[in-house]
Scaffold this motif. Structure first.
Motif, PDB file in Angstrom:
ATOM      1  N   ASN A  78      41.401  20.168  45.321  1.00  0.00           N
ATOM      2  CA  ASN A  78      40.334  19.504  46.072  1.00  0.00           C
ATOM      3  C   ASN A  78      39.538  20.470  46.941  1.00  0.00           C
ATOM      4  OD1 ASN A  78      40.869  16.908  45.094  1.00  0.00           O
ATOM      5  ND2 ASN A  78      42.401  16.525  46.675  1.00  0.00           N
ATOM      6  N   THR A  79      40.214  21.418  47.538  1.00  0.00           N
ATOM      7  CA  THR A  79      39.559  22.347  48.469  1.00  0.00           C
ATOM      8  C   THR A  79      40.104  23.757  48.276  1.00  0.00           C
ATOM      9  OG1 THR A  79      41.230  21.943  50.177  1.00  0.00           O
ATOM     10  CG2 THR A  79      39.258  20.549  50.223  1.00  0.00           C
ATOM     11  N   PRO A  80      39.394  24.764  48.762  1.00  0.00           N
ATOM     12  CA  PRO A  80      39.932  26.128  48.737  1.00  0.00           C
ATOM     13  C   PRO A  80      41.206  26.222  49.571  1.00  0.00           C
ATOM     14  CG  PRO A  80      37.581  26.126  49.226  1.00  0.00           C
ATOM     15  CD  PRO A  80      38.028  24.706  49.309  1.00  0.00           C
ATOM     16  N   LYS A  81      41.987  27.235  49.293  1.00  0.00           N
ATOM     17  CA  LYS A  81      43.235  27.448  50.031  1.00  0.00           C
ATOM     18  C   LYS A  81      42.956  27.607  51.518  1.00  0.00           C
ATOM     19  CE  LYS A  81      47.417  30.314  49.947  1.00  0.00           C
ATOM     20  NZ  LYS A  81      48.104  31.470  49.310  1.00  0.00           N
ATOM     21  N   GLY A  82      43.706  26.847  52.313  1.00  0.00           N
ATOM     22  CA  GLY A  82      43.543  26.914  53.755  1.00  0.00           C
ATOM     23  C   GLY A  82      42.576  25.892  54.321  1.00  0.00           C
ATOM     24  N   SER A  83      41.807  25.218  53.461  1.00  0.00           N
ATOM     25  CA  SER A  83      40.862  24.198  53.922  1.00  0.00           C
ATOM     26  C   SER A  83      41.522  22.819  53.902  1.00  0.00           C
ATOM     27  CB  SER A  83      39.614  24.178  53.038  1.00  0.00           C
ATOM     28  OG  SER A  83      38.946  25.417  53.095  1.00  0.00           O
ATOM     29  N   THR A  84      40.985  21.929  54.689  1.00  0.00           N
ATOM     30  CA  THR A  84      41.507  20.561  54.784  1.00  0.00           C
ATOM     31  C   THR A  84      40.546  19.592  54.129  1.00  0.00           C
ATOM     32  OG1 THR A  84      42.609  21.074  56.876  1.00  0.00           O
ATOM     33  CG2 THR A  84      42.279  18.745  56.367  1.00  0.00           C
ATOM     34  N   TYR A  85      41.091  18.665  53.348  1.00  0.00           N
ATOM     35  CA  TYR A  85      40.263  17.626  52.734  1.00  0.00           C
ATOM     36  C   TYR A  85      40.218  16.436  53.691  1.00  0.00           C
ATOM     37  CZ  TYR A  85      38.315  14.451  49.284  1.00  0.00           C
ATOM     38  OH  TYR A  85      37.496  13.570  48.623  1.00  0.00           O
ATOM     39  N   PHE A  86      39.050  16.192  54.262  1.00  0.00           N
ATOM     40  CA  PHE A  86      38.926  15.141  55.266  1.00  0.00           C
ATOM     41  C   PHE A  86      38.698  13.784  54.602  1.00  0.00           C
ATOM     42  CE2 PHE A  86      37.766  19.008  57.565  1.00  0.00           C
ATOM     43  CZ  PHE A  86      38.563  18.865  58.706  1.00  0.00           C
ATOM     44  N   LYS A  87      39.456  12.793  55.049  1.00  0.00           N
ATOM     45  CA  LYS A  87      39.364  11.435  54.517  1.00  0.00           C
ATOM     46  C   LYS A  87      38.885  10.499  55.618  1.00  0.00           C
ATOM     47  CE  LYS A  87      43.301  12.240  51.422  1.00  0.00           C
ATOM     48  NZ  LYS A  87      44.634  11.767  50.994  1.00  0.00           N
ATOM     49  N   PRO A  88      38.073   9.503  55.263  1.00  0.00           N
ATOM     50  CA  PRO A  88      37.640   8.544  56.284  1.00  0.00           C
ATOM     51  C   PRO A  88      38.794   7.650  56.713  1.00  0.00           C
ATOM     52  CG  PRO A  88      36.920   7.838  54.102  1.00  0.00           C
ATOM     53  CD  PRO A  88      37.525   9.200  53.930  1.00  0.00           C
ATOM     54  N   LYS A  89      38.702   7.151  57.952  1.00  0.00           N
ATOM     55  CA  LYS A  89      39.748   6.261  58.446  1.00  0.00           C
ATOM     56  C   LYS A  89      39.699   4.906  57.746  1.00  0.00           C
ATOM     57  CE  LYS A  89      39.895   8.394  63.029  1.00  0.00           C
ATOM     58  NZ  LYS A  89      39.694   8.187  64.486  1.00  0.00           N
ATOM     59  N   LYS A  90      38.505   4.509  57.280  1.00  0.00           N
ATOM     60  CA  LYS A  90      38.344   3.206  56.648  1.00  0.00           C
ATOM     61  C   LYS A  90      37.418   3.329  55.458  1.00  0.00           C
ATOM     62  CE  LYS A  90      36.925  -1.547  57.647  1.00  0.00           C
ATOM     63  NZ  LYS A  90      36.342  -2.477  58.647  1.00  0.00           N
ATOM     64  N   SER A  91      37.767   2.674  54.349  1.00  0.00           N
ATOM     65  CA  SER A  91      36.949   2.713  53.137  1.00  0.00           C
ATOM     66  C   SER A  91      36.320   1.340  52.901  1.00  0.00           C
ATOM     67  CB  SER A  91      37.803   3.106  51.926  1.00  0.00           C
ATOM     68  OG  SER A  91      38.357   4.384  52.094  1.00  0.00           O
ATOM     69  N   GLY A  92      35.241   1.353  52.102  1.00  0.00           N
ATOM     70  CA  GLY A  92      34.644   0.088  51.697  1.00  0.00           C
ATOM     71  C   GLY A  92      33.240  -0.120  52.223  1.00  0.00           C
ATOM     72  N   GLY A  93      32.817   0.643  53.209  1.00  0.00           N
ATOM     73  CA  GLY A  93      31.474   0.489  53.737  1.00  0.00           C
ATOM     74  C   GLY A  93      31.108   1.655  54.636  1.00  0.00           C
ATOM     75  N   LEU A  94      29.817   1.943  54.723  1.00  0.00           N
ATOM     76  CA  LEU A  94      29.346   2.993  55.619  1.00  0.00           C
ATOM     77  C   LEU A  94      29.306   2.480  57.055  1.00  0.00           C
ATOM     78  CD1 LEU A  94      26.327   4.409  53.569  1.00  0.00           C
ATOM     79  CD2 LEU A  94      28.600   5.419  53.789  1.00  0.00           C
ATOM     80  N   GLU A  95      29.469   3.403  57.984  1.00  0.00           N
ATOM     81  CA  GLU A  95      29.348   3.045  59.391  1.00  0.00           C
ATOM     82  C   GLU A  95      27.882   3.072  59.784  1.00  0.00           C
ATOM     83  OE1 GLU A  95      31.361   4.921  62.922  1.00  0.00           O
ATOM     84  OE2 GLU A  95      33.074   4.736  61.565  1.00  0.00           O
ATOM     85  N   VAL A  96      27.430   2.043  60.498  1.00  0.00           N
ATOM     86  CA  VAL A  96      26.053   2.013  60.990  1.00  0.00           C
ATOM     87  C   VAL A  96      26.085   1.915  62.505  1.00  0.00           C
ATOM     88  CG1 VAL A  96      25.054   1.027  58.900  1.00  0.00           C
ATOM     89  CG2 VAL A  96      25.983  -0.497  60.641  1.00  0.00           C
ATOM     90  N   SER A  97      24.979   2.276  63.131  1.00  0.00           N
ATOM     91  CA  SER A  97      24.973   2.420  64.589  1.00  0.00           C
ATOM     92  C   SER A  97      24.139   1.370  65.306  1.00  0.00           C
ATOM     93  CB  SER A  97      24.461   3.817  64.964  1.00  0.00           C
ATOM     94  OG  SER A  97      23.175   4.036  64.404  1.00  0.00           O
ATOM     95  N   SER A  98      23.505   0.442  64.580  1.00  0.00           N
ATOM     96  CA  SER A  98      22.711  -0.589  65.244  1.00  0.00           C
ATOM     97  C   SER A  98      22.665  -1.836  64.366  1.00  0.00           C
ATOM     98  CB  SER A  98      21.286  -0.095  65.510  1.00  0.00           C
ATOM     99  OG  SER A  98      20.576   0.056  64.289  1.00  0.00           O
TER     100      SER A  98
END
Length: 274
Positions: free
Chosen positions: A198-218
């Motif tokens: 998934n990523t180069p050695k030493g890198s972290t694959y970041f996962k969202p805390k919640k799946s199923g929809g994008l976060e919106v701000s308004s």
């Protein structure tokens, strides 16, 4: 590593190896996805299909592509591109074998409809390439990935008719040709899982805390996001109507109503996730 040192033939670089592994996975997904199109004369003659039935197959082949890319995107965020691409290739290979073994139009239609999911392979590789290349190189790397991957549909058109007619040499040769693409996809799914990361050695694959929809701000963004999802469900509803008794007659009227209900439930679920 500067931009001018991005040499696609330099296999000593792990990122280049991953790039080639990934574009070939995308390439194979397009071969599988469009494997039936160049074999139309053989398929229609073998199963005595009408022109309307063939058009229905073409519609079904792309019907799931839009929602599939959303679903696959969620899965990539959660499980990573390596797992998802390997699984997609293996599943699509099995469906390809089922399509090749189909004896009725209904069987062809069902397997071709489900194979629409393989069209979401593009999403997976974009995330993987983005993880492996820095911002100053990712555009070129994704161009290589997308260009060679999309060539899979042309490769299917070039090779599969010859394979079916010349190599297998019979009216049913299309079955063997399509089955070969399925077997290759299954085998390569295992190779991809074995060799890709998934990523180069030493890198972290970041996962969202919640799946199923994008976060919106308004609230405005929320309703705009909801409205942008409506056309997708509308298109799928129109597709269900097209396959109903008033058009192609692949589905009964009760099945069409059931499809409408399923789409409504999915929309409500996505609404709740957003």
């Amino acid at each position: 590593m500067s931009l001018n040192k991005l040499n696609p033939l330099d296999f000593s670089q792990p990122a280049i190896r991953v790039l080639h592994l990934t574009w070939f996975a995308f390439f194979l997904s397009f071969v599988v996805w469009f494997s039936h199109a160049p074999l139309k004369p053989l398929i229609t003659e073998t199963l005595d299909m009408s022109g309307a039935q063939w058009k229905a197959l073409l519609i079904l082949n792309v019907a799931l592509t839009i929602p599939a890319r959303i679903v696959i995107g969620i899965l990539v965020d959660k499980f990573g591109p390596r797992n998802v691409f390997s699984g997609l290739l293996a599943c699509s290979g099995l469906l390809c074998l089922a399509f090749a073994a189909s004896q009725t139009f209904e069987q062809l239609a069902l397997t071709r409809f489900l194979l629409g999911f393989v069209g979401a392979g593009f999403v997976i590789g974009i995330r993987m390439v983005g993880e492996w290349f820095p911002a100053r190189q990712v555009g070129l790397a994704e161009g290589i990935y997308g260009g060679w991957g999309n060539f899979g549909s042309a490769a299917a058109a070039f090779t599969l008719p010859t394979l079916a007619v010349v190599v297998f040499g019979s009216l049913g040769g299309w079955r063997a040709a399509i089955a070969c693409t399925g077997l290759i996809a299954i085998v390569y799914g295992g190779i991809f899982y074995w060799r890709a990361r998934n990523t180069p050695k030493g890198s972290t694959y970041f996962k969202p805390k919640k799946s199923g929809g994008l976060e919106v701000s308004s609230k405005r963004d929320f309703w705009f996001y909801i409205a942008m999802n409506v056309p997708m469900y509308a298109i799928l509803a129109v597709l269900a109507w097209r396959l109903g008794p008033s058009n192609i007659s692949l589905l009964t009227q009760s099945s069409v109503y059931l499809m409408y209900l399923v789409l409504l439930c999915l929309f409500i679920f996505q609404f709740s996730q957003i």
